[in-house]
Design a protein around this motif. Structure first.
Motif, PDB file in Angstrom:
ATOM      1  N   UNK A   1       0.820  -1.205   0.000  1.00 33.07           N
ATOM      2  CA  UNK A   1       0.000   0.000   0.000  1.00 33.07           C
ATOM      3  C   UNK A   1       0.859   1.262   0.000  1.00 33.07           C
ATOM      4  N   UNK A   2       1.881   1.295   0.855  1.00 32.41           N
ATOM      5  CA  UNK A   2       2.706   2.502   0.909  1.00 32.41           C
ATOM      6  C   UNK A   2       3.535   2.645  -0.364  1.00 32.41           C
ATOM      7  N   UNK A   3       3.931   1.536  -0.956  1.00 30.25           N
ATOM      8  CA  UNK A   3       4.678   1.617  -2.208  1.00 30.25           C
ATOM      9  C   UNK A   3       3.800   2.160  -3.331  1.00 30.25           C
ATOM     10  N   UNK A   4       2.529   1.766  -3.335  1.00 35.69           N
ATOM     11  CA  UNK A   4       1.634   2.224  -4.397  1.00 35.69           C
ATOM     12  C   UNK A   4       1.365   3.722  -4.328  1.00 35.69           C
ATOM     13  N   UNK A   5       1.383   4.306  -3.140  1.00 32.16           N
ATOM     14  CA  UNK A   5       1.091   5.736  -3.006  1.00 32.16           C
ATOM     15  C   UNK A   5       2.348   6.595  -2.940  1.00 32.16           C
ATOM     16  N   UNK A   6       3.497   5.989  -2.617  1.00 33.26           N
ATOM     17  CA  UNK A   6       4.723   6.768  -2.445  1.00 33.26           C
ATOM     18  C   UNK A   6       5.684   6.664  -3.628  1.00 33.26           C
ATOM     19  N   UNK A   7       5.476   5.681  -4.488  1.00 30.72           N
ATOM     20  CA  UNK A   7       6.430   5.470  -5.573  1.00 30.72           C
ATOM     21  C   UNK A   7       6.502   6.678  -6.506  1.00 30.72           C
ATOM     22  N   UNK A   8       5.381   7.284  -6.816  1.00 29.60           N
ATOM     23  CA  UNK A   8       5.339   8.408  -7.755  1.00 29.60           C
ATOM     24  C   UNK A   8       5.315   9.770  -7.062  1.00 29.60           C
ATOM     25  N   UNK A   9       5.487   9.781  -5.724  1.00 33.63           N
ATOM     26  CA  UNK A   9       5.496  11.057  -5.020  1.00 33.63           C
ATOM     27  C   UNK A   9       6.772  11.827  -5.355  1.00 33.63           C
ATOM     28  N   UNK A  10       6.695  13.147  -5.589  1.00 33.78           N
ATOM     29  CA  UNK A  10       7.897  13.923  -5.963  1.00 33.78           C
ATOM     30  C   UNK A  10       9.002  13.861  -4.915  1.00 33.78           C
ATOM     31  N   UNK A  11       8.627  13.957  -3.645  1.00 28.76           N
ATOM     32  CA  UNK A  11       9.631  13.946  -2.574  1.00 28.76           C
ATOM     33  C   UNK A  11       9.699  12.604  -1.851  1.00 28.76           C
ATOM     34  N   UNK A  12       9.115  11.581  -2.412  1.00 27.13           N
ATOM     35  CA  UNK A  12       9.077  10.284  -1.739  1.00 27.13           C
ATOM     36  C   UNK A  12      10.421   9.583  -1.748  1.00 27.13           C
ATOM     37  N   UNK A  13      10.702   8.800  -0.726  1.00 25.43           N
ATOM     38  CA  UNK A  13      11.949   8.034  -0.635  1.00 25.43           C
ATOM     39  C   UNK A  13      11.687   6.536  -0.532  1.00 25.43           C
ATOM     40  N   UNK A  14      10.461   6.117  -0.806  1.00 25.41           N
ATOM     41  CA  UNK A  14      10.116   4.694  -0.859  1.00 25.41           C
ATOM     42  C   UNK A  14       9.811   4.379  -2.318  1.00 25.41           C
ATOM     43  N   UNK A  15      10.794   3.864  -3.018  1.00 26.47           N
ATOM     44  CA  UNK A  15      10.691   3.716  -4.470  1.00 26.47           C
ATOM     45  C   UNK A  15      10.638   2.265  -4.926  1.00 26.47           C
ATOM     46  N   UNK A  16      10.962   1.312  -4.061  1.00 31.39           N
ATOM     47  CA  UNK A  16      10.930  -0.094  -4.473  1.00 31.39           C
ATOM     48  C   UNK A  16      10.373  -0.941  -3.327  1.00 31.39           C
ATOM     49  N   UNK A  17      10.167  -2.227  -3.620  1.00 35.57           N
ATOM     50  CA  UNK A  17       9.542  -3.112  -2.638  1.00 35.57           C
ATOM     51  C   UNK A  17      10.441  -3.317  -1.419  1.00 35.57           C
ATOM     52  N   UNK A  18      11.747  -3.362  -1.620  1.00 35.16           N
ATOM     53  CA  UNK A  18      12.649  -3.527  -0.479  1.00 35.16           C
ATOM     54  C   UNK A  18      12.544  -2.385   0.507  1.00 35.16           C
ATOM     55  N   UNK A  19      12.510  -1.150  -0.016  1.00 29.29           N
ATOM     56  CA  UNK A  19      12.339   0.006   0.871  1.00 29.29           C
ATOM     57  C   UNK A  19      11.005  -0.062   1.608  1.00 29.29           C
ATOM     58  N   UNK A  20       9.963  -0.506   0.909  1.00 29.93           N
ATOM     59  CA  UNK A  20       8.635  -0.553   1.522  1.00 29.93           C
ATOM     60  C   UNK A  20       8.577  -1.601   2.633  1.00 29.93           C
ATOM     61  N   UNK A  21       9.183  -2.775   2.392  1.00 28.60           N
ATOM     62  CA  UNK A  21       9.160  -3.823   3.419  1.00 28.60           C
ATOM     63  C   UNK A  21       9.973  -3.386   4.639  1.00 28.60           C
ATOM     64  N   UNK A  22      11.135  -2.780   4.419  1.00 32.93           N
ATOM     65  CA  UNK A  22      11.941  -2.292   5.534  1.00 32.93           C
ATOM     66  C   UNK A  22      11.189  -1.242   6.322  1.00 32.93           C
ATOM     67  N   UNK A  23      10.525  -0.344   5.621  1.00 29.76           N
ATOM     68  CA  UNK A  23       9.747   0.688   6.307  1.00 29.76           C
ATOM     69  C   UNK A  23       8.616   0.062   7.119  1.00 29.76           C
ATOM     70  N   UNK A  24       7.965  -0.963   6.580  1.00 34.06           N
ATOM     71  CA  UNK A  24       6.874  -1.615   7.310  1.00 34.06           C
ATOM     72  C   UNK A  24       7.385  -2.274   8.584  1.00 34.06           C
ATOM     73  N   UNK A  25       8.541  -2.934   8.503  1.00 34.35           N
ATOM     74  CA  UNK A  25       9.114  -3.561   9.702  1.00 34.35           C
ATOM     75  C   UNK A  25       9.405  -2.519  10.775  1.00 34.35           C
ATOM     76  N   UNK A  26      10.080  -1.465  10.395  1.00 35.68           N
ATOM     77  CA  UNK A  26      10.448  -0.454  11.396  1.00 35.68           C
ATOM     78  C   UNK A  26       9.229   0.292  11.926  1.00 35.68           C
ATOM     79  N   UNK A  27       8.196   0.401  11.116  1.00 36.54           N
ATOM     80  CA  UNK A  27       6.984   1.097  11.563  1.00 36.54           C
ATOM     81  C   UNK A  27       6.162   0.230  12.499  1.00 36.54           C
ATOM     82  N   UNK A  28       5.960  -1.047  12.144  1.00 39.33           N
ATOM     83  CA  UNK A  28       5.156  -1.923  12.987  1.00 39.33           C
ATOM     84  C   UNK A  28       5.809  -2.179  14.337  1.00 39.33           C
TER      85      UNK A  28
END
Length: 275
Positions: free
Chosen positions: A135-162
């Motif tokens: 979900x976060x990858x789908x909304x952040x991938x095309x964001x101009x200032x986003x730093x979550x651009x691939x699935x690896x970044x998204x999974x790492x972010x999910x781990x640290x967030x949860x």
């Protein structure tokens, strides 16, 4: 044994097919995000699958409502199911279909008596990590200032967030991404609390079981000691009734005749003087 109601029979029969449909929804939701360059037919098939799964859950809710004998009470106690069914109708967003499907799957899984708490928590963690990452990858991938651009970044972010660690190396920049982050943080705290409570309940149950065993052993020992004391008292009482024979000389037979002197008058006569 009381026969189960028609609603309960329907829920038992439809549980496995709905879980299979939920797995199909997971694949259909993940493919366009993980493989954004797929052709239009793949994207169209995934979208159709998502709506079919949502329609199946909606039909299941309507069927359970129709089979319920107390429809008002059913709506009042299953308001989360109703919200999950109506949620995608307000705005045809894929994220809303994701949220509604997760809610419906969770509600049906909790009604399954054979699913234990540990299994449910583990499944919830895996599901939230996967869907949160997608979900976060789908909304952040095309964001101009986003730093979550691939699935690896998204999974790492999910781990640290949860886990509420929050290293800050990856973070959502859009409003919808931050809403997803809040949901993951709250879910992580709730699941951590459930796991902690489950472990504490397991230890308490073990301690209580050991305490019951110890109390049972103590009661058995006390009862055995009381029986030993009663047996000693009985033996002492039986020993007291044998007192009349206690005066006999040791080793003396009761039937031995007394020693009588042999013919003393005859001997006197033999020794008398002759006239």
């Amino acid at each position: 044994m009381k026969e189960p109601s028609r609603q309960l029979r329907w829920e038992r029969r439809s549980q496995t097919p709905l879980l299979v449909l939920a797995a199909a929804f997971a694949v259909a939701y993940a493919v366009p995000i993980v493989v954004p360059d797929a052709n239009a037919d793949v994207h169209r098939a995934c979208t159709v699958t998502e709506w079919v799964v949502w329609g199946a859950f909606a039909a299941d809710y309507l069927m359970r409502l129709g089979l319920s004998t107390a429809k008002r009470a059913f709506v009042r106690t299953h308001w989360l199911d109703l919200g999950a069914v109506l949620l995608p109708m307000f705005q045809p967003l894929r994220l809303l279909r994701l949220v509604s499907t997760l809610l419906l799957v969770g509600r049906r899984a909790r009604m399954a008596p054979q699913i234990r708490l540990t299994t449910y928590v583990a499944g919830a963690v895996v599901g939230l990590l996967m869907f949160g990452s997608l979900a976060v990858l789908s909304v952040e991938r095309d964001a101009p200032d986003g730093n979550i651009k691939n699935l690896g970044d998204a999974v790492w972010w999910s781990f640290t967030t949860m886990t509420t660690v929050g290293y800050g190396d990856h973070s959502p920049t859009t409003g919808l991404g931050r809403i997803i982050a809040v949901g993951l943080m709250l879910s992580g705290i709730a699941l951590l609390g459930v796991v902690t409570a489950n472990i504490a309940a397991w230890f308490i149950s073990r301690f209580e079981r050991d305490d019951r065993v110890e109390r049972a052993q103590t009661a058995a020992i006390t009862e055995l000691a009381a029986e030993v004391r009663a047996l000693r008292a009985e033996i002492g009482r039986l020993g007291g009734t044998a007192a009349p024979g206690a005066g006999a000389a040791p080793g003396a037979g009761a039937d031995v005749p007394a020693q009588v002197p042999e013919a003393a008058p005859a001997a006197d006569a033999a020794t008398a003087p002759t006239p």
